[in-house]
Design a protein around this motif. Structure first.
Motif, PDB file in Angstrom:
ATOM      1  N   GLU A 439      -0.927   6.752   1.288  1.00 12.96           N
ATOM      2  CA  GLU A 439      -0.421   5.841   0.263  1.00 12.96           C
ATOM      3  C   GLU A 439       0.392   4.710   0.892  1.00 12.96           C
ATOM      4  N   GLN A 440       1.229   5.066   1.859  1.00 16.23           N
ATOM      5  CA  GLN A 440       2.030   4.037   2.526  1.00 16.23           C
ATOM      6  C   GLN A 440       1.150   3.059   3.274  1.00 16.23           C
ATOM      7  N   ALA A 441       0.160   3.583   3.996  1.00 11.98           N
ATOM      8  CA  ALA A 441      -0.710   2.706   4.775  1.00 11.98           C
ATOM      9  C   ALA A 441      -1.502   1.762   3.875  1.00 11.98           C
ATOM     10  N   LEU A 442      -1.965   2.267   2.729  1.00 14.40           N
ATOM     11  CA  LEU A 442      -2.745   1.425   1.821  1.00 14.40           C
ATOM     12  C   LEU A 442      -1.928   0.277   1.265  1.00 14.40           C
ATOM     13  N   ARG A 443      -0.615   0.467   1.129  1.00 18.01           N
ATOM     14  CA  ARG A 443       0.222  -0.554   0.519  1.00 18.01           C
ATOM     15  C   ARG A 443       0.843  -1.524   1.525  1.00 18.01           C
ATOM     16  N   SER A 444       0.924  -1.102   2.772  1.00 20.86           N
ATOM     17  CA  SER A 444       1.619  -1.943   3.747  1.00 20.86           C
ATOM     18  C   SER A 444       0.702  -2.591   4.763  1.00 20.86           C
TER      19      SER A 444
END
Length: 519
Positions: A439-444
């Motif tokens: 989730e973090q990678a998809l958003r950042s």
């Protein structure tokens, strides 16, 4: 004119030994040690067993046996007798034995005096060549699984070659390994861990004074890591790890990424020899005459050979590393470390559930953005993705994929408390942390969920059931990211995320770390 090297004659192999070679390449029994006089070579061999007879057509129940088949009654059925071995990757090693090759007399012998209930390995000579120090593993309660489980009962033993007396030097009920004798022969360093529990864990560094046989703990188990030291997790210490002063010793161990540490055994202090240098994985190859030889690599750069001269005690930093053989980085590939600290869960509260964990993100060249993502939790489950060179991952980046290497809670290098937190939560905590990392990678990062999210999981870190769960959750996470992007123009900023059904939430702080709630 070149001087021809002398050729040793072939030596007869004593009865009971297998001529299958030396266990010097890898594994817990690995041993190949020269005596101080360089006239004898110490290694580990294996006791032979009769080779099982290949199956024949007449082995079928009721089938007639040929008349010429004459089998001794004692050997009948021998091919069906089970002989316990040491398990995966060690299935051919049932009863290791210590052997000594004498080059002057061209003789080969098996060292006697080792108790029958022990399997020896990791042996070395004493300073006077009159005795050897070795690691002995107890055969009971069972042997299977030693290659992946460093928590089996073992001890450091001393064998006097003249009297054939064997003495236990370490604690009786512990897991000890990797003995290293100081240059002056007065001190013996070794690693020690507890029995049972996680199959790999944080270890102690112990030191024995040779004359008094008294042992002290130099570095203890670290429950909560600090910036200065996160604990010892390496299963071996370099064969040559001592400085010339017989006071300091060098070793490498995962500290989130892998660093080189210098331990002062008198002051019980640790110095990071790679502090302030390029991030990546540093591995000590040898330390001899105060010359450090190491390799340095990173996810986008193959290993480079470097050397440094160790200054006197108290003046180690800054250490000047000189490259001997350099390797260029893969063009366009970059990497970074993502850090997360999930809060406690209301449904399954654990003492250490708020432990921090990390993930390494490898990105291909920006010209191909947005990228599809390959997600890879490690196996183990108690293992670690350090920041070393992995050709397969770099190849995926060259093909246009981003790669996320997840060190979920329970990985090595983050303290014993983090390791213990995974017990009874395998398939839950590791999967939850992996989804949170995605989730973090998809958003950042410039990633494209429409082009695919591929889980590439190790076994048994995220097992079969966990992989199915992870795959479904990754699809849900990607779909939710896309839906939020359509509904909210600010969703792509990485400030907030919610997975399907409201089962998890995550948010990113200003410092780049990310947190999540699992409910």
């Amino acid at each position: 004119m070149a001087v021809p090297m002398p050729v040793l004659p072939l030596l007869p192999v004593p009865q009971g030994l297998v001529a299958t070679g030396l266990l010097s390449c890898a594994g817990p029994f690995a041993c190949l040690a020269w005596s101080r006089s360089e006239t004898r070579l110490l290694y580990v061999g294996g006791e032979s067993r009769p080779k099982p007879r290949p199956p024949c057509p007449w082995d079928v129940l009721g089938a007639a046996r040929p008349a010429e088949e004459d089998e001794d009654e004692e050997s009948q059925g021998e091919q069906f007798v089970y002989h316990e071995d040491w398990g995966e990757a060690l299935s051919t090693r049932s009863i290791p034995v210590l052997c000594a090759l004498d080059l002057e007399s061209s003789s080969l012998s098996v060292l006697e005096g080792i108790p029958e209930h022990l399997s020896p390995g990791q042996a070395l000579w004493s300073l006077d060549d009159r005795s050897v120090v070795f690691v002995g593993w107890w055969h009971e309660p069972f042997r299977l699984g030693l290659s992946a489980c460093s928590n089996r009962r073992s001890g450091i033993f001393h064998l006097d070659l003249a009297s054939r007396q064997c003495e236990l030097l370490s604690a009786e009920h512990s897991s000890a390994c990797s003995p290293r004798l100081s240059p002056d022969g007065q001190l013996l360093l070794y690693l020690e861990g507890g029995l049972g529990g996680p199959h790999r864990q944080c270890l102690r560094l112990r030191m024995l004074t040779w004359q008094t046989r008294q042992s002290v703990t130099v570095l203890d188990v670290v429950q909560e890591p600090t910036e200065a030291f996160a604990g010892l997790y390496a299963e071996t210490v370099p064969l040559r790890c001592w400085a010339a002063d017989s006071r300091r010793a060098g070793l490498g161990t995962p500290q989130r990424s892998r660093d080189l540490l210098l331990v002062d055994t008198e002051a019980a202090t640790v110095t990071n020899l790679t502090a302030g240098l390029l991030e990546g994985c540093w591995e000590l190859l040898t330390l001899q005459w105060d010359l450090l030889v190491a390799t340095c690599s990173a996810p986008h750069r193959p290993p480079s050979l470097v050397v440094a001269v160790l200054p006197p005690a108290g003046q180690e930093l800054p250490l000047r590393w000189v490259p001997v053989e350099d390797a260029p980085a893969v063009p366009g590939v970059t990497w970074k470390t993502l850090t997360g600290r999930p809060p406690c869960s209301g449904q399954s509260p654990t003492t250490h559930s708020a432990q921090a964990f990390e993930a390494l993100l490898l990105n291909p060249p920006d010209s191909t953005a947005p990228h599809p993502l390959v997600v890879c939790p490690h196996g183990g489950p108690h293992a670690v993705f350090d920041a070393r060179w992995r050709p397969s991952m770099a190849a995926l980046c060259r093909l246009g994929f981003a790669v996320l290497l997840v060190n979920y809670r329970g990985s090595l290098g983050f303290g014993q408390a983090s390791i213990s937190s995974l017990l009874s939560h395998v398939g839950e905590q590791d999967v939850a942390d992996t989804q949170l990392a995605v989730e973090q990678a998809l958003r950042s990062e410039p990633l494209d969920p429409q082009r695919g999210l591929a889980p590439l999981a190790g076994t048994p870190g995220v097992g079969a059931c966990g992989q199915l769960t992870l795959g479904a959750q990754l699809i849900g996470a990607a779909a939710d990211v896309e839906a939020e992007g359509d509904a909210d123009t600010g969703a792509g900023s990485g400030d907030h995320a919610r997975t399907r059904g409201g089962q998890s939430q995550s948010s990113q702080g200003q410092d780049g770390t990310w947190v999540g709630v699992w409910g």
